[in-house]
Design a protein around this motif. Structure first.
Motif, PDB file in Angstrom:
ATOM      1  N   UNK A  39     -95.267  36.489 -38.772  1.00 53.34           N
ATOM      2  CA  UNK A  39     -95.055  35.299 -39.581  1.00 53.34           C
ATOM      3  C   UNK A  39     -93.733  35.364 -40.325  1.00 53.34           C
ATOM      4  N   UNK A  40     -93.187  36.586 -40.462  1.00 48.66           N
ATOM      5  CA  UNK A  40     -91.926  36.783 -41.155  1.00 48.66           C
ATOM      6  C   UNK A  40     -91.175  37.931 -40.502  1.00 48.66           C
ATOM      7  N   UNK A  41     -89.964  37.676 -40.094  1.00 49.98           N
ATOM      8  CA  UNK A  41     -89.159  38.758 -39.524  1.00 49.98           C
ATOM      9  C   UNK A  41     -88.399  39.527 -40.597  1.00 49.98           C
ATOM     10  N   UNK A  42     -88.425  39.053 -41.841  1.00 52.43           N
ATOM     11  CA  UNK A  42     -87.830  39.824 -42.924  1.00 52.43           C
ATOM     12  C   UNK A  42     -88.839  40.777 -43.556  1.00 52.43           C
ATOM     13  N   UNK A  43     -90.130  40.520 -43.315  1.00 51.66           N
ATOM     14  CA  UNK A  43     -91.186  41.395 -43.817  1.00 51.66           C
ATOM     15  C   UNK A  43     -92.291  41.496 -42.759  1.00 51.66           C
ATOM     16  N   UNK A  44     -91.981  42.132 -41.603  1.00 54.93           N
ATOM     17  CA  UNK A  44     -92.954  42.176 -40.509  1.00 54.93           C
ATOM     18  C   UNK A  44     -94.159  43.046 -40.846  1.00 54.93           C
ATOM     19  N   UNK A  45     -95.289  42.710 -40.222  1.00 54.46           N
ATOM     20  CA  UNK A  45     -96.525  43.476 -40.401  1.00 54.46           C
ATOM     21  C   UNK A  45     -97.139  43.770 -39.041  1.00 54.46           C
ATOM     22  N   UNK A  46     -97.928  44.841 -38.984  1.00 58.44           N
ATOM     23  CA  UNK A  46     -98.649  45.167 -37.761  1.00 58.44           C
ATOM     24  C   UNK A  46     -97.797  45.957 -36.786  1.00 58.44           C
ATOM     25  N   UNK A  47     -97.721  45.462 -35.561  1.00 64.62           N
ATOM     26  CA  UNK A  47     -97.015  46.198 -34.507  1.00 64.62           C
ATOM     27  C   UNK A  47     -96.566  45.248 -33.403  1.00 64.62           C
ATOM     28  N   UNK A  64     -92.352  50.548 -28.591  1.00 62.74           N
ATOM     29  CA  UNK A  64     -93.333  50.192 -29.613  1.00 62.74           C
ATOM     30  C   UNK A  64     -92.675  50.306 -30.986  1.00 62.74           C
ATOM     31  N   UNK A  65     -92.909  49.290 -31.812  1.00 66.80           N
ATOM     32  CA  UNK A  65     -92.487  49.327 -33.215  1.00 66.80           C
ATOM     33  C   UNK A  65     -93.716  49.053 -34.069  1.00 66.80           C
ATOM     34  N   UNK A  66     -93.859  49.816 -35.122  1.00 63.06           N
ATOM     35  CA  UNK A  66     -94.905  49.527 -36.099  1.00 63.06           C
ATOM     36  C   UNK A  66     -94.236  49.095 -37.394  1.00 63.06           C
ATOM     37  N   UNK A  67     -94.963  48.278 -38.141  1.00 61.16           N
ATOM     38  CA  UNK A  67     -94.433  47.720 -39.376  1.00 61.16           C
ATOM     39  C   UNK A  67     -95.422  47.988 -40.506  1.00 61.16           C
ATOM     40  N   UNK A  68     -95.241  47.296 -41.613  1.00 60.78           N
ATOM     41  CA  UNK A  68     -96.159  47.421 -42.745  1.00 60.78           C
ATOM     42  C   UNK A  68     -97.562  47.074 -42.269  1.00 60.78           C
ATOM     43  N   UNK A  69     -98.565  47.760 -42.797  1.00 59.77           N
ATOM     44  CA  UNK A  69     -99.972  47.556 -42.429  1.00 59.77           C
ATOM     45  C   UNK A  69    -100.237  47.790 -40.946  1.00 59.77           C
ATOM     46  N   UNK A  70     -99.544  48.757 -40.365  1.00 56.62           N
ATOM     47  CA  UNK A  70     -99.735  49.072 -38.946  1.00 56.62           C
ATOM     48  C   UNK A  70    -101.082  49.751 -38.736  1.00 56.62           C
ATOM     49  N   UNK A  71    -101.711  49.513 -37.587  1.00 54.71           N
ATOM     50  CA  UNK A  71    -102.947  50.224 -37.275  1.00 54.71           C
ATOM     51  C   UNK A  71    -102.649  51.682 -36.939  1.00 54.71           C
ATOM     52  N   UNK A  72    -103.659  52.531 -37.026  1.00 50.22           N
ATOM     53  CA  UNK A  72    -103.505  53.949 -36.689  1.00 50.22           C
ATOM     54  C   UNK A  72    -103.411  54.142 -35.185  1.00 50.22           C
ATOM     55  N   UNK A  73    -103.992  53.221 -34.411  1.00 51.08           N
ATOM     56  CA  UNK A  73    -103.917  53.313 -32.957  1.00 51.08           C
ATOM     57  C   UNK A  73    -103.789  51.918 -32.356  1.00 51.08           C
ATOM     58  N   UNK A  74    -103.165  51.859 -31.185  1.00 48.38           N
ATOM     59  CA  UNK A  74    -103.028  50.601 -30.451  1.00 48.38           C
ATOM     60  C   UNK A  74    -103.255  50.866 -28.970  1.00 48.38           C
ATOM     61  N   UNK A  75    -103.578  49.807 -28.248  1.00 52.42           N
ATOM     62  CA  UNK A  75    -103.735  49.876 -26.799  1.00 52.42           C
ATOM     63  C   UNK A  75    -102.914  48.754 -26.193  1.00 52.42           C
ATOM     64  N   UNK A  76    -102.086  49.109 -25.208  1.00 54.30           N
ATOM     65  CA  UNK A  76    -101.220  48.149 -24.528  1.00 54.30           C
ATOM     66  C   UNK A  76    -101.628  48.116 -23.058  1.00 54.30           C
ATOM     67  N   UNK A  77    -101.988  46.937 -22.527  1.00 52.67           N
ATOM     68  CA  UNK A  77    -102.383  46.856 -21.116  1.00 52.67           C
ATOM     69  C   UNK A  77    -101.207  47.174 -20.191  1.00 52.67           C
TER      70      UNK A  77
END
Length: 124
Positions: A39-47, A64-77
């Motif tokens: 929702x914001x590229x100046x303050x990205x969240x998640x991954x 892969x990039x993680x941002x503020x409030x990133x999850x501990x794990x992710x899965x990419x198809x």
């Protein structure tokens, strides 16, 4: 560059080696994005992750990039039988290919990483 310590210079050399491993797909490939809607590229969240597959299918990589409030794990198809061919990861992160997907664990906010993929040879 002259002011980098040994650990920092090793990270630069590892990054250059990773580029040489994936440069074919960088030059000639197609990309697909996964992850959080930003929702914001100046303050990205998640991954976010981008899977880039070399034209002709000879290789691929995932950024892969993680941002503020990133999850501990992710899965990419992933499409096709891939295996990990190389990694450029933070020390705490672990990557694996399981059931047609890339799974990363041990993620923290504001990580950046690259996973090189090669075709998994299927037994006949």
């Amino acid at each position: 560059m002259h002011d980098l310590d040994e650990r920092q210079m090793a990270a630069v050399k590892d990054g250059i080696a990773m580029y040489h491993q994936v440069k074919g797909a960088v030059k000639n490939g197609s990309s697909r994005r996964y992850g959080s809607t930003q929702l914001s590229y100046t303050s990205p969240e998640g991954w976010q992750a981008v899977v880039r597959t070399k034209d002709g299918g000879g290789g691929a990589f995932v950024i892969i990039h993680t941002f503020r409030n990133a999850p501990e794990s992710i899965t990419v198809p992933l499409s096709g039988p891939w295996k990990i061919g190389g990694t450029y990861l933070p020390v705490e992160a672990v990557a694996s290919v399981e059931a047609g997907a890339l799974t990363l664990r041990g993620l923290q906010a504001f990580n950046g990483m690259v996973i090189a993929l090669s075709k998994e040879l299927l037994s006949q």
